[in-house]
Design a protein around this motif. Structure first.
Motif, PDB file in Angstrom:
ATOM      1  N   LEU A  57      -2.371   3.637  -3.207  1.00  0.00           N
ATOM      2  CA  LEU A  57      -2.048   2.654  -4.802  1.00  0.00           C
ATOM      3  C   LEU A  57      -1.691   1.381  -4.200  1.00  0.00           C
ATOM      4  CD1 LEU A  57      -1.789   2.507  -7.554  1.00  0.00           C
ATOM      5  CD2 LEU A  57       0.708   3.094  -7.215  1.00  0.00           C
ATOM      6  N   LYS A  58      -2.494   0.521  -4.298  1.00  0.00           N
ATOM      7  CA  LYS A  58      -2.131  -0.989  -3.909  1.00  0.00           C
ATOM      8  C   LYS A  58      -1.720  -1.659  -5.002  1.00  0.00           C
ATOM      9  CE  LYS A  58      -5.991  -0.870  -0.674  1.00  0.00           C
ATOM     10  NZ  LYS A  58      -7.175  -1.595  -0.190  1.00  0.00           N
ATOM     11  N   VAL A  59      -0.401  -2.132  -4.803  1.00  0.00           N
ATOM     12  CA  VAL A  59       0.663  -3.020  -5.860  1.00  0.00           C
ATOM     13  C   VAL A  59       0.645  -4.152  -5.584  1.00  0.00           C
ATOM     14  CG1 VAL A  59       2.608  -2.780  -7.255  1.00  0.00           C
ATOM     15  CG2 VAL A  59       1.392  -0.672  -6.273  1.00  0.00           C
ATOM     16  N   ARG A  60       0.596  -5.262  -6.359  1.00  0.00           N
ATOM     17  CA  ARG A  60       0.893  -6.734  -6.081  1.00  0.00           C
ATOM     18  C   ARG A  60       2.194  -6.905  -6.738  1.00  0.00           C
ATOM     19  NH1 ARG A  60      -3.051 -10.358  -4.539  1.00  0.00           N
ATOM     20  NH2 ARG A  60      -2.342 -11.916  -6.335  1.00  0.00           N
ATOM     21  N   ALA A  61       3.096  -7.610  -5.960  1.00  0.00           N
ATOM     22  CA  ALA A  61       4.529  -8.103  -6.771  1.00  0.00           C
ATOM     23  C   ALA A  61       4.936  -9.451  -6.176  1.00  0.00           C
ATOM     24  CB  ALA A  61       5.399  -6.700  -6.301  1.00  0.00           C
ATOM     25  N   GLY A  74      13.937  14.192   1.526  1.00  0.00           N
ATOM     26  CA  GLY A  74      14.538  14.322   0.250  1.00  0.00           C
ATOM     27  C   GLY A  74      13.327  14.291  -0.900  1.00  0.00           C
ATOM     28  N   GLY A  75      13.743  15.206  -2.014  1.00  0.00           N
ATOM     29  CA  GLY A  75      12.538  15.102  -2.754  1.00  0.00           C
ATOM     30  C   GLY A  75      12.219  13.994  -3.700  1.00  0.00           C
ATOM     31  N   GLU A  76      13.148  13.059  -3.588  1.00  0.00           N
ATOM     32  CA  GLU A  76      12.938  11.805  -4.435  1.00  0.00           C
ATOM     33  C   GLU A  76      12.127  11.070  -3.921  1.00  0.00           C
ATOM     34  OE1 GLU A  76      16.574  11.075  -1.852  1.00  0.00           O
ATOM     35  OE2 GLU A  76      15.377  12.619  -2.867  1.00  0.00           O
ATOM     36  N   HIS A  77      11.658  10.888  -2.668  1.00  0.00           N
ATOM     37  CA  HIS A  77      11.050   9.870  -1.739  1.00  0.00           C
ATOM     38  C   HIS A  77       9.373  10.660  -1.853  1.00  0.00           C
ATOM     39  CE1 HIS A  77      14.195   7.729  -0.557  1.00  0.00           C
ATOM     40  NE2 HIS A  77      14.680   8.663  -0.274  1.00  0.00           N
ATOM     41  N   HIS A  78       8.600  10.478  -2.717  1.00  0.00           N
ATOM     42  CA  HIS A  78       7.368  10.993  -2.859  1.00  0.00           C
ATOM     43  C   HIS A  78       6.389   9.959  -2.331  1.00  0.00           C
ATOM     44  CE1 HIS A  78       8.484  13.574  -6.769  1.00  0.00           C
ATOM     45  NE2 HIS A  78       8.911  13.916  -5.590  1.00  0.00           N
ATOM     46  N   LEU A  79       6.659   8.630  -2.305  1.00  0.00           N
ATOM     47  CA  LEU A  79       5.906   7.588  -1.753  1.00  0.00           C
ATOM     48  C   LEU A  79       6.548   7.055  -0.517  1.00  0.00           C
ATOM     49  CD1 LEU A  79       5.378   5.726  -5.118  1.00  0.00           C
ATOM     50  CD2 LEU A  79       3.739   7.468  -4.188  1.00  0.00           C
ATOM     51  N   TRP A  80       5.476   6.583   0.220  1.00  0.00           N
ATOM     52  CA  TRP A  80       5.731   5.812   1.608  1.00  0.00           C
ATOM     53  C   TRP A  80       4.939   4.695   1.786  1.00  0.00           C
ATOM     54  CZ3 TRP A  80       2.326   5.700   6.286  1.00  0.00           C
ATOM     55  CH2 TRP A  80       3.222   5.324   7.446  1.00  0.00           C
ATOM     56  N   GLU A  86      -1.197  11.718  -9.890  1.00  0.00           N
ATOM     57  CA  GLU A  86       0.036  11.050 -10.868  1.00  0.00           C
ATOM     58  C   GLU A  86      -0.100   9.645 -10.879  1.00  0.00           C
ATOM     59  OE1 GLU A  86       4.774  11.087 -11.005  1.00  0.00           O
ATOM     60  OE2 GLU A  86       3.804  12.398  -9.643  1.00  0.00           O
ATOM     61  N   TYR A  87      -0.396   8.873  -9.759  1.00  0.00           N
ATOM     62  CA  TYR A  87      -0.447   7.591  -9.858  1.00  0.00           C
ATOM     63  C   TYR A  87      -1.760   6.842  -9.854  1.00  0.00           C
ATOM     64  CZ  TYR A  87       4.272   8.068  -8.628  1.00  0.00           C
ATOM     65  OH  TYR A  87       5.975   8.275  -8.658  1.00  0.00           O
ATOM     66  N   GLY A  88      -2.930   7.580 -10.066  1.00  0.00           N
ATOM     67  CA  GLY A  88      -3.952   7.144 -10.251  1.00  0.00           C
ATOM     68  C   GLY A  88      -4.526   6.323  -8.872  1.00  0.00           C
ATOM     69  N   MET A  89      -4.347   6.938  -7.736  1.00  0.00           N
ATOM     70  CA  MET A  89      -4.619   6.413  -6.388  1.00  0.00           C
ATOM     71  C   MET A  89      -5.888   6.198  -6.267  1.00  0.00           C
ATOM     72  SD  MET A  89      -1.584   7.828  -3.990  1.00  0.00           S
ATOM     73  CE  MET A  89       0.136   7.262  -3.849  1.00  0.00           C
ATOM     74  N   GLU A 114       0.856  -1.329  -0.101  1.00  0.00           N
ATOM     75  CA  GLU A 114       0.053   0.040  -0.069  1.00  0.00           C
ATOM     76  C   GLU A 114       1.130   1.221  -0.004  1.00  0.00           C
ATOM     77  OE1 GLU A 114      -2.782  -0.110   3.180  1.00  0.00           O
ATOM     78  OE2 GLU A 114      -3.589  -2.152   2.736  1.00  0.00           O
ATOM     79  N   LEU A 115       0.791   1.869  -1.249  1.00  0.00           N
ATOM     80  CA  LEU A 115       1.873   3.216  -1.244  1.00  0.00           C
ATOM     81  C   LEU A 115       0.751   4.367  -1.111  1.00  0.00           C
ATOM     82  CD1 LEU A 115       3.880   1.899  -4.297  1.00  0.00           C
ATOM     83  CD2 LEU A 115       4.157   1.448  -1.736  1.00  0.00           C
ATOM     84  N   VAL A 116       1.294   5.339  -0.529  1.00  0.00           N
ATOM     85  CA  VAL A 116       0.625   6.568  -0.170  1.00  0.00           C
ATOM     86  C   VAL A 116       1.901   7.767  -0.553  1.00  0.00           C
ATOM     87  CG1 VAL A 116      -0.987   5.503   1.191  1.00  0.00           C
ATOM     88  CG2 VAL A 116       0.965   6.476   2.416  1.00  0.00           C
ATOM     89  N   PRO A 117       1.212   8.867  -0.791  1.00  0.00           N
ATOM     90  CA  PRO A 117       1.931  10.108  -0.759  1.00  0.00           C
ATOM     91  C   PRO A 117       2.772  10.065   0.529  1.00  0.00           C
ATOM     92  CG  PRO A 117      -0.204  10.522  -1.581  1.00  0.00           C
ATOM     93  CD  PRO A 117      -0.595   9.222  -0.753  1.00  0.00           C
ATOM     94  N   HIS A 118       4.156  10.571   0.583  1.00  0.00           N
ATOM     95  CA  HIS A 118       4.910  10.718   1.701  1.00  0.00           C
ATOM     96  C   HIS A 118       4.279  11.768   2.536  1.00  0.00           C
ATOM     97  CE1 HIS A 118       8.269  11.081   3.990  1.00  0.00           C
ATOM     98  NE2 HIS A 118       8.848  10.184   3.403  1.00  0.00           N
ATOM     99  N   PRO A 119       4.071  11.416   3.699  1.00  0.00           N
ATOM    100  CA  PRO A 119       3.552  12.522   4.621  1.00  0.00           C
ATOM    101  C   PRO A 119       4.360  13.619   5.174  1.00  0.00           C
ATOM    102  CG  PRO A 119       3.031  10.225   5.519  1.00  0.00           C
ATOM    103  CD  PRO A 119       4.097  10.176   4.435  1.00  0.00           C
TER     104      PRO A 119
END
Length: 298
Positions: A238-242, A266-272, A230-233, A213-218
């Motif tokens: 955003l729920k991802v299976r891998a 850091g600006g590269e970490h958009h997701l948590w 951007e990610y269509g949450m 379960e990926l969410v915008p970085h708080p």
């Protein structure tokens, strides 16, 4: 093989001949029905294509009367010049098998990938072994041990986002592992049966599916709705299976903060990663940003 002779053919003919060669080179075999199914042509037309390829490359294939299939000959030499990127796209996604011509794009575009040094002959040994269910002896360059020789039982190619790997059972360590294609120096198929414990259904990390379960970085994202769009949450996540074996690559590729308290700056970490517990038992988490597990290098 003269390029002038190929140039006299129509584009459709060249596409079909290239498809024949791809099947022979990387799968080890093809049937007339493969042409019929792939291109929607009649059986008679497929027979003419096979005859034309045999005329242009008479030493590249033989007919197995028992299996009723054309097989790659031991003296095979390709007449088409495919790039590694094109071949990997064909192997993994099943399209784009046509003749290798560099077309100008419809719009301006650039890429940022590094040129991987993938030997197509080594790749063909691996893909044919996967198709046959056979073992392979490889010369492999590891960061920790340098150039070594080992036997592996490959069963799948894996795109880690940065580089391509082959997933295989490693007889040296007795474990299923990933081997970077660019670090392979040599390969040959090894005769003999593959043991039950070396087969892909025994690879726990490959067969286990993780649900992330990926969410915008708080902390790093001021306007979370931007990331959601951007990610269509859905519902802010955003729920991802891998596959567990691929999870570390996914988290690294997208710079997902995997700390418990979303503390990576850091600006590269958009997701948590909101459900960190989903990573329990995943073995390649050294790749996951902020997870903090010790590295296991080979």
């Amino acid at each position: 093989m003269s390029t002038d002779r190929l140039a006299k053919l129509t584009q459709a003919q060249r596409d079909r001949l290239a498809f024949i060669e791809l099947r022979l080179r990387f799968i080890d075999e093809f049937r007339r029905q493969d042409l019929v199914t792939r291109f929607g042509i009649q059986a008679a037309a497929a027979t003419r294509d096979i005859a034309q390829y045999k005329e242009m490359a008479p030493r590249n294939m033989e007919y197995d009367t028992k299996g009723k299939v054309y097989v790659r000959a031991s003296w095979f030499r390709p007449i088409f010049d495919f790039s590694a990127e094109r071949v990997l796209t064909w192997l993994s996604q099943g399209y784009g098998d046509g003749e290798p011509i560099r077309w100008k794009g419809a719009v301006a575009h650039e890429g940022t990938s590094l040129p991987g040094n993938i030997d197509l002959e080594i790749l063909s040994v691996l893909t044919r072994a996967i198709h046959q269910g056979a073992a392979v002896e490889v010369a492999y360059r590891a960061l920790s041990s340098g150039l070594t020789t080992r036997e592996i039982v490959p069963f799948a190619l894996a795109d880690g986002g940065v580089r391509w790997h082959v997933r295989a059972f490693d007889r040296r360590s007795g474990e299923f592992r990933d081997f970077a294609l660019g670090r392979l120096a040599d390969a040959r198929i090894v005769p003999g049966a593959v043991a039950d414990h070396e087969r892909p259904d025994q690879d726990i990390q490959w067969n286990r599916i993780t649900e992330l379960e990926l969410v915008p970085h708080p902390a790093n994202v001021q306007h979370p709705d931007t990331i959601e769009a951007e990610y269509g949450m859905d519902g802010g996540a955003l729920k991802v299976r891998a596959r567990a074996a691929m999870t570390g690559y996914l988290l690294r590729r997208w710079n997902v903060d995997c700390t418990e308290d979303h503390s990576l700056k850091g600006g590269e970490h958009h997701l948590w990663l909101r459900n960190r517990q989903a990573l329990y038992g995943v073995t390649n988490l050294v790749l996951a940003p902020g997870y903090g597990e010790p590295s296991k290098e080979w």
